[in-house]
Design an enzyme around this catalytic site. Structure first.
Site, PDB file in Angstrom:
ATOM      1  CB  SER A   1     -35.565 -85.513 -82.283  1.00 20.74           C
ATOM      2  OG  SER A   1     -35.433 -86.819 -82.803  1.00 20.74           O
TER       3      SER A   1
ATOM      4  CE  LYS B   1     -39.109 -88.121 -81.845  1.00 20.00           C
ATOM      5  NZ  LYS B   1     -37.860 -87.975 -82.597  1.00 20.00           N
TER       6      LYS B   1
ATOM      7  CB  SER C   1     -36.005 -88.303 -78.687  1.00 16.23           C
ATOM      8  OG  SER C   1     -36.025 -87.645 -79.925  1.00 16.23           O
TER       9      SER C   1
END
Length: 448
Positions: free
Chosen positions: A97, A100, A277
């Protein structure tokens, strides 16, 4: 520098609380009140000593060499943009993540920060039919007023339905759902279909309620595998139409608009998705970047336009390979150097018209170590990572055999540093404490 960050919305938790005012107390009451607490936190000194490469090497090299599996990392001084420390910087690893950070940076570079995502209802071609038109907002909630979903401040389906009922004098018998805004597969390469029921993702469609969650209040609860139709069924129920009669359809060109609701601004969505997240929000913003840049609103198009937006803004995405916008794909590859440069730009002082203050929401959305978001239960009070508690702010990344941590930290001399640490090939439960401890080492040293 941090005074600038605070003034422009970058919540790096570095400016101190003001003294409590008397709040209208009488003279006698004021005399008996306990003394006001002194301010402890304040702006970082502009002239804080810079750590040296040698000092950082002495502090971090041993921990880096002891990392099991494949490890890479960087430390950057955002005030100068200089890389102060790095370990195997040529490696591009599966980011999880932390990927991102690429998506939200591209979104903030491309989209108007005050823009919103709009969900509309228009008149259908047949009497008694309305069309729910997806505009990309996954935060629309089915919860009634007074109850909050995992998305604070989200628009409500009940408000949309009430506006439709007001605009349509007769009965509404059928709801169609227009998903034509996005194209291509709704699940990315490298995604596990089991992750839908596990609560990590839902098929990416331009209209859904509560991010496709079955329980709107549960961040990682099970999700539906038909989010657009589920949204249509929710609207039909609120309108008194038969939910079983909901189907996909396309709004006619120039169809009369009946109602619309808006998401929070893009900057708020960025902060929400980083803190929790949120995979779905990340995928939506990646598609919106593609649309805004004239690309295809598909997984491939979103990945291409994300990297193109970063490249156009002066970042070097060499080595980065994306198959989605959330980092959920096991096929993604990102160098720690790129993560560090994005965070470094977000934390840099504003200088002239080309300043990067528009990237500040990247910082304000980062979870606080031991405080909130995906770092709430990490950096315990005791143990090697304890010194980083409340001082480190970072984006996490976790997949099977993948752990990463990228964010900002204040060192012992009051200098703000950016770091990106990535590991592949080791069980996250064993490697995450080591990454946390390494970030904590930065918070405890002057490294000179």
């Amino acid at each position: 520098m941090l005074a600038v960050a605070g003034a422009s919305g970058g919540a790096v938790a570095l400016s101190g609380p003001t003294l409590v005012q008397r709040l209208g107390l009488t003279q006698a009451e004021a005399a008996e009140a306990p003394p006001a607490p002194p301010a402890v936190l304040g702006p970082l000194p502009a002239n804080a000593p810079r750590p040296t490469t040698a000092g950082l090497s002495q502090t971090l090299d041993g921990a880096a060499d002891a990392m099991p599996g494949t490890f890479t990392g960087v430390v950057i001084d955002p005030s100068t943009g200089n890389t102060l420390w790095q370990h195997t910087p040529e490696k591009a690893l599966v980011p999880g993540s932390t990927g991102k950070l690429l998506t939200v940076s591209a979104a903030l570079l491309t989209l108007n920060p005050t823009d919103t995502l709009v969900t509309r209802v228009v008149q259908g071609s047949q009497p008694g039919t309305v069309v729910l038109v997806g505009g990309g907002d996954p935060t629309l909630t089915t919860l009634p007023p007074g109850q909050n979903s995992v998305y604070p401040g989200a628009p409500r389906m009940s408000d949309l339905a009430a506006a439709v009922r007001k605009a349509v004098p007769g009965p509404i018998t059928r709801v169609l759902v227009d998903t034509s805004r996005y194209k291509g597969p709704s699940m990315a390469e490298g995604w596990d279909p089991a992750d839908v029921a596990a609560g990590f993702i839902t098929p990416i469609e331009p209209v859904m309620v509560d991010g496709g969650r079955i329980d709107p209040t549960e961040q990682d609860g099970p999700r539906v595998d038909d989010p657009a139709l589920a949204a249509g069924r929710a609207l039909a129920q609120d309108l008194g139409a038969d939910p079983k009669n909901v189907a996909e359809g396309t709004a006619q060109p120039g169809a009369k608009s009946l109602a619309a609701v808006h998401s929070l601004p893009i900057t708020d969505l960025v902060e929400q998705l980083l803190r929790a997240s949120d995979n779905v929000l990340a995928e939506i913003l990646a598609r919106e970047v593609a649309i805004a840049r004239g690309g295809q609103p598909t997984f491939d198009g979103a990945a291409q336009q994300t990297l193109a937006a970063l490249r156009q803004a002066g970042f070097d995405p060499t080595g980065a390979v994306l198959h989605d916008g959330s980092g959920l794909s096991t096929e993604d590859r990102v160098p720690a150097r790129l993560l560090g440069s994005l965070l470094g730009a977000a934390a840099a002082p504003v200088e002239g018209p080309d300043g990067t203050e528009f990237l500040r929401p990247v910082l304000s959305g980062l979870p606080v170590a031991g405080g909130d978001g995906t770092l709430e239960d990490r950096f315990g009070r005791s143990g090697p990572s304890g010194p980083g508690r409340g001082v480190v702010r970072a984006k996490t990344g976790t997949l099977t055999g993948v752990s990463s941590l990228a964010g900002v930290v204040t060192d012992a001399d009051g200098r703000l540093l950016v770091f990106a640490l990535m590991s592949n090939g080791v069980n996250p439960s064993s490697i995450r404490p080591k990454l946390d401890a390494m970030a904590a080492l930065l918070s405890g040293c002057g490294c000179r």
